[in-house]
Scaffold this motif. Structure first.
Motif, PDB file in Angstrom:
ATOM      1  N   LEU B 221      83.835  20.005  44.389  1.00 58.62           N
ATOM      2  CA  LEU B 221      83.066  21.231  44.174  1.00 58.62           C
ATOM      3  C   LEU B 221      81.771  20.910  43.466  1.00 58.62           C
ATOM      4  O   LEU B 221      81.733  20.027  42.595  1.00 58.62           O
ATOM      5  N   VAL B 222      80.728  21.592  43.864  1.00 58.96           N
ATOM      6  CA  VAL B 222      79.430  21.372  43.229  1.00 58.96           C
ATOM      7  C   VAL B 222      78.818  22.723  42.895  1.00 58.96           C
ATOM      8  O   VAL B 222      78.755  23.610  43.738  1.00 58.96           O
ATOM      9  N   ALA B 223      78.377  22.849  41.648  1.00 58.87           N
ATOM     10  CA  ALA B 223      77.701  24.076  41.233  1.00 58.87           C
ATOM     11  C   ALA B 223      76.224  23.775  41.113  1.00 58.87           C
ATOM     12  O   ALA B 223      75.825  22.827  40.455  1.00 58.87           O
ATOM     13  N   GLU B 224      75.402  24.581  41.767  1.00 59.97           N
ATOM     14  CA  GLU B 224      73.966  24.362  41.731  1.00 59.97           C
ATOM     15  C   GLU B 224      73.313  25.436  40.877  1.00 59.97           C
ATOM     16  O   GLU B 224      73.651  26.620  40.989  1.00 59.97           O
ATOM     17  N   THR B 225      72.370  25.028  40.039  1.00 62.95           N
ATOM     18  CA  THR B 225      71.731  26.000  39.168  1.00 62.95           C
ATOM     19  C   THR B 225      70.344  26.345  39.680  1.00 62.95           C
ATOM     20  O   THR B 225      69.839  25.730  40.619  1.00 62.95           O
ATOM     21  N   PHE B 230      72.903  19.884  39.342  1.00 63.30           N
ATOM     22  CA  PHE B 230      74.157  19.923  40.085  1.00 63.30           C
ATOM     23  C   PHE B 230      75.299  19.442  39.192  1.00 63.30           C
ATOM     24  O   PHE B 230      75.223  18.347  38.638  1.00 63.30           O
ATOM     25  N   LEU B 231      76.314  20.279  39.064  1.00 58.69           N
ATOM     26  CA  LEU B 231      77.498  19.883  38.301  1.00 58.69           C
ATOM     27  C   LEU B 231      78.661  19.809  39.275  1.00 58.69           C
ATOM     28  O   LEU B 231      78.782  20.657  40.153  1.00 58.69           O
ATOM     29  N   SER B 232      79.483  18.801  39.101  1.00 58.34           N
ATOM     30  CA  SER B 232      80.507  18.601  40.118  1.00 58.34           C
ATOM     31  C   SER B 232      81.874  18.366  39.508  1.00 58.34           C
ATOM     32  O   SER B 232      82.007  17.990  38.348  1.00 58.34           O
ATOM     33  N   ALA B 233      82.868  18.620  40.323  1.00 60.27           N
ATOM     34  CA  ALA B 233      84.239  18.278  39.970  1.00 60.27           C
ATOM     35  C   ALA B 233      84.960  17.942  41.253  1.00 60.27           C
ATOM     36  O   ALA B 233      84.586  18.438  42.322  1.00 60.27           O
ATOM     37  N   GLU B 234      85.971  17.131  41.138  1.00 59.76           N
ATOM     38  CA  GLU B 234      86.705  16.787  42.365  1.00 59.76           C
ATOM     39  C   GLU B 234      88.130  16.404  42.042  1.00 59.76           C
ATOM     40  O   GLU B 234      88.453  16.044  40.906  1.00 59.76           O
ATOM     41  N   LEU B 235      88.924  16.492  43.055  1.00 61.47           N
ATOM     42  CA  LEU B 235      90.330  16.135  42.929  1.00 61.47           C
ATOM     43  C   LEU B 235      90.820  15.676  44.293  1.00 61.47           C
ATOM     44  O   LEU B 235      90.432  16.252  45.309  1.00 61.47           O
ATOM     45  N   ALA B 236      91.647  14.671  44.255  1.00 61.78           N
ATOM     46  CA  ALA B 236      92.195  14.183  45.524  1.00 61.78           C
ATOM     47  C   ALA B 236      93.703  14.110  45.416  1.00 61.78           C
ATOM     48  O   ALA B 236      94.256  14.022  44.309  1.00 61.78           O
ATOM     49  N   SER B 237      94.349  14.137  46.554  1.00 62.02           N
ATOM     50  CA  SER B 237      95.815  14.075  46.552  1.00 62.02           C
ATOM     51  C   SER B 237      96.265  12.671  46.184  1.00 62.02           C
ATOM     52  O   SER B 237      95.493  11.717  46.281  1.00 62.02           O
ATOM     53  N   ASN B 238      97.512  12.578  45.790  1.00 61.95           N
ATOM     54  CA  ASN B 238      98.045  11.257  45.446  1.00 61.95           C
ATOM     55  C   ASN B 238      98.070  10.387  46.682  1.00 61.95           C
ATOM     56  O   ASN B 238      98.316  10.866  47.789  1.00 61.95           O
TER      57      ASN B 238
END
Lengths: 1338, 349
Positions: B221-225, B230-238
């Motif tokens: 996910l990326v949040a744009e101002t 740009f602020l980001s977060a991410e997650l992936a499956s095992n």
């Protein structure tokens, strides 16, 4: 009379300006009935109407082009607020008047006269400008170095002589290294007797100067001298020009920090020098920092010496400061400072009076101290110093306990105190004094100083006796430091706080990292302070000691008293070395240790020390009072710092429980992480903590991680413990992600609310909220007047204005209300106008303007960002900024630098950018200088000046062929650029350079061999040279031949399969396949049949390796007077010349006169029979064609008279008779002859017959005697025929071969054949029969 | 003599990339000792590394990355070096595009590239293209990265992060049901919708050759101002065969929460790219650069230390407390003066 006539003959000149001319012009216009209008465009607009749109467009383009051409790429203005002094280089050939000019300039600005000028002289020339004037001789080393640091060059030219080579050389050097401002100064103008000649010379020189610099460059004329000096007025004018001059930033200078050293000190441990005179030295250099910011521990280059890492930098108070108040129009006498330590003005070390007095005579001044301390001087210095150390160590406790006025608190304060050094001008003598004053004196200013001055007059004797009697003041300060250290140690033990990282104030920490990173912040800062204090305290008595005779008396007294049996100069030296005490903390440690071991030397001194102390007490109170009186604000801040310190200690009381051994790695780490976590949560205290977390605990020297750090740091510090803590994570996963440790619960409303305003849906700031801005606009632009209708629209005014409006309507009579309303209205109008103006101005803005504006904004930000911080902190963030007076310590400096120091030679420290200290391959575009008489040879060592450096290297010259191949050149082209590549220091692309073949001695011709620019910095190009491989056919089929001798193995052949080969005679072919039989032979096919005598060759390109030779020019290390004799590696030519080795040329390469045989052609002979058979047109026309005889040649027909005809007839008849007669006689004679011949023949036959019979008879008789002779005679006849047969057959063969060749070789190639043949034969000549490669380059 | 003091020495394998990158850029040789000295299986042939930097060449390259680390691990270093090559870099990297350890290629594309643009590194050829996706443990992803060359960098003043105007995202799935991505999207939206309506999460289901060698899914996910942050977060499956199976709903929700955490941290540069921003500030002209960051990550802190030892540069660090405003946690304002770095590899024409 003659002059009168010449005046009379002069033509009248019309006035072009002035009232008379104007009047005339007006009258002329009136005559033309044009009225008053002068502007033709207005007067006659039709004449200027647009005739052609195309021309209009063109002219518009042209004006735009011209406008844009004037633009320079805007750069960020990085000049500091207080710029360093401007470097003025006074350059010129010998005996042109450089020193005189410098002296005159100094006198002009400072009203002081310097007798001997050595090295740079810094003076205050105006309210905002200082100058550093330095003289430049004709040594090319010096010229190159100074051109790189010059801001302004005063180029002195002897007008009576004209330009000299040095002038042009220097101009060219300047051109290469960024063009500083150049001003010409013509001297020796009084040698011209005739005014006209003078004028002519001036004009000639001016125009030549203009072509070299730029048209309109300023050229100054210094006419005659008065009492050995230039005329005051002229010098004053020159000074004015220099003071108001503006400078353009030069790329190299603005991007690199540099320093023109005006003072040098040797800080080497005397013990080391004693044991080994040639040991590497530790040296400190002083000077104004220029150019860019200098970072501590960065790399610098000292031209003429080499590369060094800066071991320490510190900034000092400005010795030649600009005046503080700027209000007055001009400087007063006190502010006209001059600073030239190397010339013996203004500095402590080379202080005029002190040196005079102590050395006891003027001859001492002749030998400059810094130039070469002699052996015994060094020796005596060593002995003095060691005793001082010992003494200091032994006496510290005694002094501490005895000196009551110096209480323990005072000592503490003393450590935190930073005394300021102030330059003072003695009005009477005009000398500059360096006085140490303290914070409290700052405000009180002049009056205090005066008081001090008076007091010092009184105290001089006492103080001198006391201090000099103490052997040295430095010792004292060291003692103080020693005591303090001890006290601190105690403190550590007592409190057991780990103060180092966190308990200290911000500033202290910053100060510390400059000094010794590994030290704990608190302690190190204290150290430095005390050291600095030490210096002040030394300089203090020094200032007093300037009192001339008193100093002498005191010194002699002291020496008597001490009875150490040391010579006076020694004493002085000792004093001066100790003067730089504040940087010798390590030494102090060392000596401390020594003393703890208990040196026998100290005991003797101890006694004298204890004697001294009570006497010292007398003077102490006054001195101490002056020195340690608490300052008003500085002290306050300090105490607040201490309070902070205490507060923070309280905060971490729990950490006190850690003992020294338990505060190990793990604990430290825990501590850190906890604090780091806290740091993010806390507010005010967080900032320093965060910074300490990052920088505070990290030591610079990672090498120190290994081993026991305690030993390295004098058994005091344990800072590397946190590093040990880091080792736990040293092997952990390398990942840049920042995982969330304590996630928030995002389902809670308050947590969600905490980031509400981060979104556009949240609340906006005041100045950005759309609703607010709209309301503001309404207020500002709300009411407007419709100009057409005259209606006035009122905006919705705010509550206050509304009330006012109401008031206005109701009380129209109230004048005050009306006035305010009016004012408000005006205000509003003004605001609107401003807005409009701003918008209008911006509306016109171009890309260029925008860029300029951006740069300006950045420059403002640069200035403003660190403005409010004190210098200590600023230095940490931005490095040492230009304009600061800094002291740079260098280690591992060759001893020759110190031993052979010559102040006349500039010592420059040039900062190096990243990787500029590395050595690699450099490629450049090079052009031989058009004035240099020789061409340059590849692989001949040559000296380059690139960046800060001068070095010798071996370049290879190359040129790029049309197909992109870089082909090696043996020599540089005459008038063309070529490439050059060498192995040397990496310098950024675009840097200019110059090359000289030698820097030693004076050459008669122009010395600059080549100039150019750096293009590239790696080994990306491949330089190749031509290589021809030759072979010979050994078997020839039709078009196929077997060739041998070109390669050595089948593998080599395989590599070249398909390659194009050729014979010398021009038959082209191709390599097919390797053969088995002789190793390296191959089958090749050609376009024609070869001959066995043919030579086959293949053209290949062989990469050349660049020799890795880099030899810095170390001209500053040469002995005095020989600095311009540096000679590095010699060229092979020079070596050959020196050794007397003659090169043996290849015989084939020699040129011989060509002897050609004259060709002889036989006339063409056609046999008669053939001629007859030929058709007519092919028949040889032997007889010349009977052409028409021209008329003048035609003889007119002769018509004879009858008389003549008669004569003619008679003569004809007579001749006919005569000829008849003759014919008859001839016939008769013929017959007679025949008769006679027949008779003779008959006779002959008879004679032969007789002889034959006789021979027959004879042979018969002989034959009967021997029979073998006849046979041999027959054989001889046969052999003689044979050679001729062979010759003819050969000729036939040759003609055949020649014809075939001529048929297959194109005409152009035919011509080249002889040349190639020659080359090849040369190549073959080189080869020994056993060699396989035939090489011919060219 | 000078070369002795010139080189730096470190211990331990951590921060290897930082050290090598900084060594290359500063031209100072580096020696790293005791690399996993205690381990029985250090993974190297020795435990000491000496690195003498040269000049960066660039050009067209291909590299098969190790599947133990993501391509992001390699890309992060390349992002630091790419602008300072001799020839523009065009590299194909093969390996794991998305994993749980390193910043994924999606995140770097969405955050690091706009950051580089702020420094004047921009142009047509500046792109990061994900050709194939590869999940651990098998990998099989492919990424094309090309970057133009610059001689100097612009200084930046990033002090106003602005307000978040939109959130974009990428839900990817390979070798699993394409429905997974949709499930992730729904759950992530459920949380983010409370803050802002402008959310769009793309679903990217790669098939066949482009889907790599292992199954997996994830979300970035990326949040744009409003000011281009740009602020980001991410997650992936095992990874397949490791750990328990992850529900796509949980993953989506957790990832959205991670983004909120990142927003809470705030700043003008997101937490993964802090060090990149600081490096480029250091390598700028001799002008003041400013950047507002959230809390400094341990990696960044170590990076700051390294910057000091390699370039002698120290940042002015000011903490900006959050105060009354509802804008997340404390911020840190970092200021420095660039060292005036210029690209020594670029040829002068």
């Amino acid at each position: 009379m003659a002059t009168m006539e010449s005046w009379d003959q002069k033509k009248h000149r019309k006035k072009h300006s002035g009232p008379k001319a104007e009047k005339k012009k007006k009258r002329h216009l009136q005559d033309l009935q044009l009225g008053d209008e002068e502007d033709a465009r207005k007067r006659n607009p039709r004449a200027f109407a647009v005739q052609s749109a195309v021309r209009m467009a063109r002219s518009f383009h042209r004006t735009q082009d011209l406008k844009t051409k004037k633009h320079h790429i805007p750069v960020v203005d990085r000049t500091p607020l207080e710029p360093p002094p401007i470097v003025v280089v006074v350059m010129g050939p010998p005996k042109v008047g450089k020193s005189t000019l410098i002296q005159c300039l100094i006198r002009n600005f400072t009203r002081q006269k310097l007798t001997e000028i050595r090295g740079p002289v810094t003076i205050v020339s105006g309210k905002k400008r200082r100058l550093t004037i330095i003289e430049c001789g004709c040594d090319i080393n010096m010229m190159i170095d100074l051109a790189k640091v010059a801001d302004l060059v005063l180029m002195l030219i002897d007008a009576s002589f004209g330009f000299e080579m040095e002038t042009f050389e220097f101009l060219n050097i300047c051109q290469v290294h960024g063009f500083p401002k150049i001003m010409g100064v013509l001297t020796h103008l009084d040698s011209f007797k005739h005014n006209k000649q003078l004028k002519k010379t001036k004009k000639r020189l001016k125009h030549r100067f203009w072509t070299e610099v730029y048209p309109g460059a300023k050229l100054f004329y210094l006419s005659g001298m008065v009492h050995g000096e230039y005329q005051n007025q002229e010098i004053h004018n020159l000074g004015r020009f220099i003071t108001v001059m503006k400078f353009r930033p030069l790329t190299w200078q603005t991007s690199h920090p540099y320093l023109l050293a005006d003072r040098m000190e040797d800080l080497t441990n005397p013990e080391d020098i004693r044991t080994n005179v040639k040991c590497d030295r530790k040296v400190s250099l002083y000077g104004y920092l220029r150019g860019a910011h200098l970072k501590n521990k960065s790399q610098v280059h000292m031209p003429g010496v080499g590369d060094f890492g800066v071991s320490d930098v510190s900034f000092l108070p400005d010795p030649c400061a600009l005046p503080e108040q700027q209000k007055k129009r001009c400087l007063n006498e006190k502010e006209k400072l001059v600073y030239a330590p190397l010339s013996g003005v203004g500095g402590v070390l080379y202080d005029k009076d002190a040196v005079y007095v102590d050395l006891g005579g003027s001859h001492g001044f002749q030998a400059p101290e810094e130039a070469g301390p002699t052996q015994e001087l060094v020796q005596s210095l060593i002995s003095t110093h060691s005793t001082i150390d010992a003494k200091m160590a032994s006496s510290r406790v005694t002094l501490f306990s005895d000196s009551k006025p110096l209480g323990s608190e005072d000592i503490d304060n003393q450590g935190l105190w930073m005394p300021k050094e102030e330059k003072q001008m003695d009005v009477k003598t005009g000398r500059v004094r360096r006085k140490a004053i303290f914070g409290d004196e700052d405000e009180s200013g002049e009056s205090d100083d005066e008081d001090d001055g008076e007091m010092s007059e009184d105290d001089i004797d006492d103080e001198e006796v006391e201090e000099e009697g103490d052997a040295d003041m430095a010792e004292k300060c060291m003692t103080v430091r020693g005591v303090k250290r001890q006290k601190l140690e105690e403190l550590d033990e007592d409190s057991e706080v780990d103060v180092p990282a966190f308990a200290d104030s911000d500033d202290d920490l910053e100060r510390s990292s400059g000094d010794e990173e590994a030290e704990e912040a608190d302690e190190s800062s204290d150290d430095e302070d005390s050291a600095a204090g030490g210096e002040r305290s030394v300089s203090d008595p020094k200032a007093v000691g300037e009192g001339g005779k008193v100093g002498l008396a005191a010194a002699s007294h002291a020496s008597d008293h001490l009875n150490l049996g040391k010579s006076l100069p020694t004493k002085n030296v000792a004093l001066t070395t100790a003067d730089s005490g504040h940087c010798t903390a390590e030494e102090a440690f060392g000596s401390e240790d020594e003393s703890e071991e208990g040196s026998s030397l100290s005991s003797q001194e101890e006694g004298s020390e204890s004697e001294e102390v009570p006497r010292g007490k007398l003077a102490e109170p006054s001195q101490a009072g002056r020195r340690w009186t608490p300052g008003s604000e500085n002290l306050a801040s300090e105490t607040s710092d201490i309070e902070d310190l205490l507060k923070e200690e309280e905060e971490y009381t729990e950490e006190k429980s850690y003992s020294t051994e338990t505060s190990g790695a793990l604990k430290w780490k825990e501590d850190l992480s906890r604090k780091a976590a806290e740091a993010f949560l806390r507010q005010q205290q967080a900032a320093p903590n965060l910074r300490k977390l990052i920088y505070g605990t990290v030591t610079e020297d990672n090498e120190e991680e290994e081993g026991d750090p305690r030993e390295e740091l004098g058994g005091l510090f344990r800072v590397s413990q946190p590093d040990r803590g880091c080792k736990h994570k040293a092997d952990s996963l390398d990942c840049s992600r920042f995982p969330v440790e304590a996630p928030h619960d995002w389902d809670l409303e308050e947590v969600m609310n905490s980031i509400r305003d981060c979104f556009v849906t949240g609340k906006w700031e005041e100045d950005k909220d759309a609703a607010k801005i709209l309301a503001e606009d309404e207020e500002l632009y709300g009411d407007f007047e419709d100009l057409e209708t005259g209606d006035v629209h009122k905006g919705k005014s705010g509550p206050d204005t509304q009330i006012e409006d109401v008031a206005e309507e109701k009380e129209e009579l109230d004048p005050s209300a009306e006035e305010t309303a009016k004012k408000k209205h005006l205000d509003k109008k003004r605001k609107l106008k401003e807005l409009f103006d701003a918008e209008y101005d911006e509306g016109e803005s171009t890309y260029f303007d925008d860029l300029k504006g951006e740069m300006q904004k950045q420059a403002q930000l640069n200035r403003a960002e660190f403005e409010d911080q004190d210098d200590e902190a600023r230095v940490q963030y931005e490095g040492f900024r230009p304009g600061m007076y800094v002291r740079i310590e260098l280690e591992n400096v060759p001893c020759e630098f110190v031993l052979n120091f010559d102040p006349h030679y500039p010592v420059i420290l040039g900062g190096l950018g990243n990787s500029e200290g590395n050595v690699g391959y450099v490629q450049m575009r090079l052009k031989k200088h058009r004035w240099y008489k020789k061409i340059l040879k590849s692989r001949d060592p040559i000296i380059f000046s690139v960046g800060w450096r001068r070095f010798q290297t071996i370049p290879l010259y190359y040129i790029e062929d049309h197909n992109g191949r870089q082909r090696l050149l043996k020599y540089t082209p005459q008038h063309m650029h070529c490439g050059a590549t060498f192995w040397g220091p990496i310098t950024p692309q675009g840097t200019g350079f110059l090359a000289v073949q030698s820097v030693s001695g004076v050459m008669p011709d122009f010395r600059i061999a080549a100039t150019g620019v750096v293009l590239d910095l790696d080994k990306s190009i491949k330089i190749v040279k031509k290589l021809k491989l030759t072979g010979f056919p050994y078997k020839i089929f039709k078009n196929t031949s077997f060739i041998k001798g070109m390669f050595n193995s089948a593998l080599e052949v395989a590599k070249f399969e398909g390659a194009v080969i050729r014979t010398v005679s021009g038959i082209r072919g191709q390599i097919k396949k390797a053969l088995r039989a002789p190793e390296g032979a191959f089958r090749a096919s050609f376009e024609d049949k070869l001959l066995m005598s043919d030579i086959v060759f293949m053209r290949t390109w062989y990469p050349v390796s660049i020799p890795a030779f880099y030899n810095p020019v170390t001209s500053l290390l040469k002995p005095l007077g020989e600095k311009d004799t540096w000679s590095g590696m010699r060229t092979t030519g020079q070596l050959r010349l020196a050794q007397g080795i003659k090169l043996k040329p290849n015989k084939d390469s020699l040129y011989k006169p060509i002897l050609r045989q004259r060709k002889h052609f036989n006339s063409l002979h056609i046999p008669k029979a053939l001629q007859k058979a030929l058709p007519f047109k092919n028949k040889p026309k032997t007889q010349a064609k009977a052409g028409k005889v021209p008329k003048d040649r035609v003889r007119p027909a002769v018509i004879r008279e009858p008389h003549e005809r008669k004569i003619r007839a008679l003569l004809d008849a007579l001749s006919t008779v005569h000829s008849q007669k003759m014919r008859k006689a001839k016939e008769q004679r013929h017959l007679h002859n025949k008769e006679h011949l027949r008779a003779k023949q008959k006779e002959e036959e008879e004679k032969l017959k007789r002889q034959k019979d006789l021979r027959k008879k004879l042979f018969r008789m002989q034959g009967q005697k021997d029979p073998g002779k006849k046979l041999k005679a027959e054989e001889d006849g046969q052999t003689r025929r044979r050679p001729s047969q062979a010759r003819s057959s050969l000729r036939r063969r040759r003609s055949r071969a020649g014809s075939t060749r001529r048929s297959c070789v194109p005409p152009s190639r035919q011509e080249t054949v002889p040349g190639l043949g020659k080359t090849l034969s040369t190549a073959q000549g080189i080869l020994r029969p056993g060699l396989r490669w035939g090489m011919a380059v060219g | 003599m000078a070369t002795q003091t010139h080189s730096l020495s470190y211990a331990g394998c951590n921060f290897l990339r930082q050290r090598l990158v900084l060594s290359t850029l500063s031209g100072r040789p580096v020696k790293i000792r005791k690399i996993r000295a205690r381990d029985d299986n250090p993974g190297l042939r020795g435990t000491t590394l000496y690195y003498q930097p040269g000049l960066l060449y660039g050009g067209s390259l291909e590299h098969d990355c190790s599947v133990l680390r993501g391509i992001g691990y390699y890309l992060e270093s390349l992002l630091c070096l790419a602008p300072f090559m001799k020839h523009p870099l065009k590299i194909i990297l093969r390996g794991v595009t998305n994993d749980q350890v390193d910043p994924s290629v999606d995140v770097l594309k969405a955050t690091a590239l706009p950051l580089l643009k702020q420094f004047g590194i921009d142009g047509e050829s500046f792109e990061l293209k994900i050709v194939r996706r590869g999940m651990p443990p098998g990998g099989g992803g492919e990424v094309l990265f090309s970057c133009p060359v610059r001689k100097v960098l612009k200084p930046i003043q990033l002090t106003d992060p602005g307000k978040i105007k939109r959130i974009r995202g990428m839900a990817y799935s390979v070798r699993v049901s394409p429905q997974m991505a949709n499930r992730i999207v729904d759950s992530a939206r459920s949380i983010l919708n409370k803050f802002i309506p402008d959310i769009y999460i793309y679903t990217d289901h790669m098939k066949g050759v482009n889907s790599g060698k292992s199954p997996g899914f994830g979300l970035s996910l990326v949040a744009e101002t409003t000011s281009g942050t740009f602020l980001s977060a991410e997650l992936a499956s095992n990874p397949q065969g490791q750990g328990a199976a992850v529900l796509p709903e949980d993953l989506g929700r957790n990832c959205a929460k991670l983004l909120l955490e990142e927003i809470y941290r705030g700043g003008c540069v997101d937490s993964t790219n802090q060090s990149l921003a600081l490096l480029l500030m250091t390598l700028g002209q001799q002008d003041v650069s400013k950047v507002l960051l959230g809390p400094l990550s341990p990696y960044t802190i170590e990076f700051l230390r390294h910057l000091k030892s390699f370039f002698q540069i120290m940042f002015k660090i000011e903490t900006k407390p959050c105060g009354e405003e509802l804008k997340g946690g404390d911020k840190v304002l970092l200021t420095c003066v660039g060292i005036g770095f210029s690209n020594l590899s670029k040829t002068l024409k």
